[in-house]
Design a protein around this motif. Sequence first.
Motif, PDB file in Angstrom:
ATOM      1  N   SER A 151      -2.538  47.888 114.058  1.00  0.00           N
ATOM      2  CA  SER A 151      -3.382  46.967 114.812  1.00  0.00           C
ATOM      3  C   SER A 151      -2.891  46.881 116.261  1.00  0.00           C
ATOM      4  O   SER A 151      -3.661  47.022 117.213  1.00  0.00           O
ATOM      5  CB  SER A 151      -3.330  45.605 114.119  1.00  0.00           C
ATOM      6  OG  SER A 151      -4.033  44.674 114.855  1.00  0.00           O
ATOM      7  N   ARG A 152      -1.590  46.693 116.403  1.00  0.00           N
ATOM      8  CA  ARG A 152      -1.023  46.636 117.752  1.00  0.00           C
ATOM      9  C   ARG A 152      -1.209  48.003 118.457  1.00  0.00           C
ATOM     10  O   ARG A 152      -1.497  48.072 119.648  1.00  0.00           O
ATOM     11  CB  ARG A 152       0.452  46.260 117.619  1.00  0.00           C
ATOM     12  CG  ARG A 152       1.277  46.538 118.798  1.00  0.00           C
ATOM     13  CD  ARG A 152       1.653  45.284 119.552  1.00  0.00           C
ATOM     14  NE  ARG A 152       2.457  45.678 120.695  1.00  0.00           N
ATOM     15  CZ  ARG A 152       3.221  44.880 121.377  1.00  0.00           C
ATOM     16  NH1 ARG A 152       3.274  43.612 121.058  1.00  0.00           N
ATOM     17  NH2 ARG A 152       3.917  45.331 122.394  1.00  0.00           N
ATOM     18  N   MET A 191      -3.622  50.005 118.146  1.00  0.00           N
ATOM     19  CA  MET A 191      -5.009  50.116 118.614  1.00  0.00           C
ATOM     20  C   MET A 191      -5.167  49.479 119.995  1.00  0.00           C
ATOM     21  O   MET A 191      -5.795  50.042 120.888  1.00  0.00           O
ATOM     22  CB  MET A 191      -5.923  49.439 117.592  1.00  0.00           C
ATOM     23  CG  MET A 191      -7.355  49.428 117.990  1.00  0.00           C
ATOM     24  SD  MET A 191      -8.319  50.063 116.627  1.00  0.00           S
ATOM     25  CE  MET A 191      -9.941  49.633 117.173  1.00  0.00           C
ATOM     26  N   ASN A 192      -4.545  48.312 120.187  1.00  0.00           N
ATOM     27  CA  ASN A 192      -4.610  47.669 121.505  1.00  0.00           C
ATOM     28  C   ASN A 192      -3.922  48.513 122.568  1.00  0.00           C
ATOM     29  O   ASN A 192      -4.400  48.633 123.701  1.00  0.00           O
ATOM     30  CB  ASN A 192      -3.950  46.282 121.457  1.00  0.00           C
ATOM     31  CG  ASN A 192      -4.760  45.314 120.623  1.00  0.00           C
ATOM     32  OD1 ASN A 192      -5.982  45.366 120.625  1.00  0.00           O
ATOM     33  ND2 ASN A 192      -4.086  44.463 119.878  1.00  0.00           N
ATOM     34  N   VAL A 193      -2.793  49.095 122.176  1.00  0.00           N
ATOM     35  CA  VAL A 193      -2.056  49.927 123.128  1.00  0.00           C
ATOM     36  C   VAL A 193      -2.898  51.146 123.515  1.00  0.00           C
ATOM     37  O   VAL A 193      -2.927  51.579 124.668  1.00  0.00           O
ATOM     38  CB  VAL A 193      -0.687  50.343 122.527  1.00  0.00           C
ATOM     39  CG1 VAL A 193      -0.007  51.399 123.373  1.00  0.00           C
ATOM     40  CG2 VAL A 193       0.213  49.123 122.391  1.00  0.00           C
ATOM     41  N   ILE A 251      -6.139  51.292 123.696  1.00  0.00           N
ATOM     42  CA  ILE A 251      -7.180  50.874 124.651  1.00  0.00           C
ATOM     43  C   ILE A 251      -6.586  50.741 126.059  1.00  0.00           C
ATOM     44  O   ILE A 251      -7.166  51.227 127.041  1.00  0.00           O
ATOM     45  CB  ILE A 251      -7.786  49.497 124.225  1.00  0.00           C
ATOM     46  CG1 ILE A 251      -8.407  49.604 122.831  1.00  0.00           C
ATOM     47  CG2 ILE A 251      -8.789  48.984 125.236  1.00  0.00           C
ATOM     48  CD1 ILE A 251      -9.507  50.588 122.701  1.00  0.00           C
ATOM     49  N   ASP A 252      -5.408  50.121 126.146  1.00  0.00           N
ATOM     50  CA  ASP A 252      -4.765  49.983 127.452  1.00  0.00           C
ATOM     51  C   ASP A 252      -4.419  51.345 128.038  1.00  0.00           C
ATOM     52  O   ASP A 252      -4.537  51.571 129.244  1.00  0.00           O
ATOM     53  CB  ASP A 252      -3.473  49.157 127.327  1.00  0.00           C
ATOM     54  CG  ASP A 252      -3.764  47.687 127.035  1.00  0.00           C
ATOM     55  OD1 ASP A 252      -4.931  47.283 127.182  1.00  0.00           O
ATOM     56  OD2 ASP A 252      -2.825  46.966 126.643  1.00  0.00           O
ATOM     57  N   TYR A 256     -13.032  46.369 115.343  1.00  0.00           N
ATOM     58  CA  TYR A 256     -12.853  46.441 116.802  1.00  0.00           C
ATOM     59  C   TYR A 256     -13.544  47.608 117.503  1.00  0.00           C
ATOM     60  O   TYR A 256     -13.665  47.622 118.720  1.00  0.00           O
ATOM     61  CB  TYR A 256     -11.352  46.491 117.156  1.00  0.00           C
ATOM     62  CG  TYR A 256     -10.590  45.327 116.612  1.00  0.00           C
ATOM     63  CD1 TYR A 256     -10.838  44.039 117.094  1.00  0.00           C
ATOM     64  CD2 TYR A 256      -9.633  45.491 115.614  1.00  0.00           C
ATOM     65  CE1 TYR A 256     -10.149  42.948 116.587  1.00  0.00           C
ATOM     66  CE2 TYR A 256      -8.938  44.406 115.099  1.00  0.00           C
ATOM     67  CZ  TYR A 256      -9.201  43.140 115.595  1.00  0.00           C
ATOM     68  OH  TYR A 256      -8.519  42.060 115.096  1.00  0.00           O
ATOM     69  N   ASN A 310     -14.714  47.795 121.593  1.00  0.00           N
ATOM     70  CA  ASN A 310     -13.907  48.639 122.473  1.00  0.00           C
ATOM     71  C   ASN A 310     -14.735  49.750 123.111  1.00  0.00           C
ATOM     72  O   ASN A 310     -14.548  50.098 124.273  1.00  0.00           O
ATOM     73  CB  ASN A 310     -12.744  49.256 121.688  1.00  0.00           C
ATOM     74  CG  ASN A 310     -11.689  48.218 121.363  1.00  0.00           C
ATOM     75  OD1 ASN A 310     -11.555  47.232 122.066  1.00  0.00           O
ATOM     76  ND2 ASN A 310     -10.947  48.442 120.286  1.00  0.00           N
ATOM     77  N   ASP A 320     -16.774  48.475 125.996  1.00  0.00           N
ATOM     78  CA  ASP A 320     -15.944  48.345 127.204  1.00  0.00           C
ATOM     79  C   ASP A 320     -15.778  49.703 127.880  1.00  0.00           C
ATOM     80  O   ASP A 320     -15.775  49.803 129.105  1.00  0.00           O
ATOM     81  CB  ASP A 320     -14.558  47.776 126.857  1.00  0.00           C
ATOM     82  CG  ASP A 320     -14.634  46.318 126.435  1.00  0.00           C
ATOM     83  OD1 ASP A 320     -15.711  45.710 126.599  1.00  0.00           O
ATOM     84  OD2 ASP A 320     -13.621  45.800 125.919  1.00  0.00           O
TER      85      ASP A 320
END
Length: 230
Positions: A35-36, A38-40, A42-43, A83, A87, A90
């Motif tokens: 999960s974390r 996935m955010n990384v 995107i960044d 998500y 995403n 965006d």
Amino acid sequence: MKADGLKIPRHVAVIMDGNGRWAKKRLLPRTAGHSRGMNVMIDMAKKARELGIKYLTVYALSTENLARPREELEGLYDLVRRYFAKNVKDLYAENAAVRVIGDITALPEDVQALIEDGVKNSPANPDFFVILALNYGARAEITRAVNQAISAGQPVKEGDVSSLLYTKDFPDPDLIIRTGGELRLSNFLLWQAAYAELYFTDVLFPDFGGRDFEKAIKSYSSRNRRFGKI
Ligand code: IPE
Ligand code: IPE
Ligand code: MG
């Protein structure tokens, strides 16, 4: 291309490894690491676009990963379910397109549909591509290409092989980054990596921030690519 005097690779491919170990260190379920991660991811896509990189390929699921326990795979699919659509919107807003390499027909149907929509609704003239490697394996990809060549019944040249791969629309990666400390390719882009620069870091993917990404680009920028010439 140059930014701040840096030589910027056109295509960067990333083996996003270390999610499970990141979670384990914190006594969390492996899915928390994904999960974390996935955010990384995107960044990282935002950062890559800012730097002027045109293609970012992310190894999210290998053919071999499909043999992982069902619970872990379901956790990954749930992340897509929760998500992916947001995403992707965006990304569209930044005129970025989504593409897929690999055989997604092995994924649950609703997940396939989400991903297909993500590809289909992408902007027509994007200036940045995020290429998701899902149920991707280089050996499966090359085997598929060989079979296509056999059914076409013609001897193939190197360029013909490239045009039978999932990656036919994209240039070869200039730089392959692997996070998580392992020094191997794990069946990723074996054909396309022929002249890629390789960058390995011990940083686990969920900890891989913009600074770490820039460090990899700086390393690439300092290298002398000879392609066998002098
Ligand atoms: C990479 O992280 C992500 C996927 C393969 C889906 P891992 O899940 O392999 O994490 P480690 O290598 O076990 O830490
Ligand atoms: C490679 O990581 C695949 C992805 C990052 C999606 P793995 O964790 O599956 O690779 P190995 O097993 O360490 O070689
Ligand atoms: Mg791993």
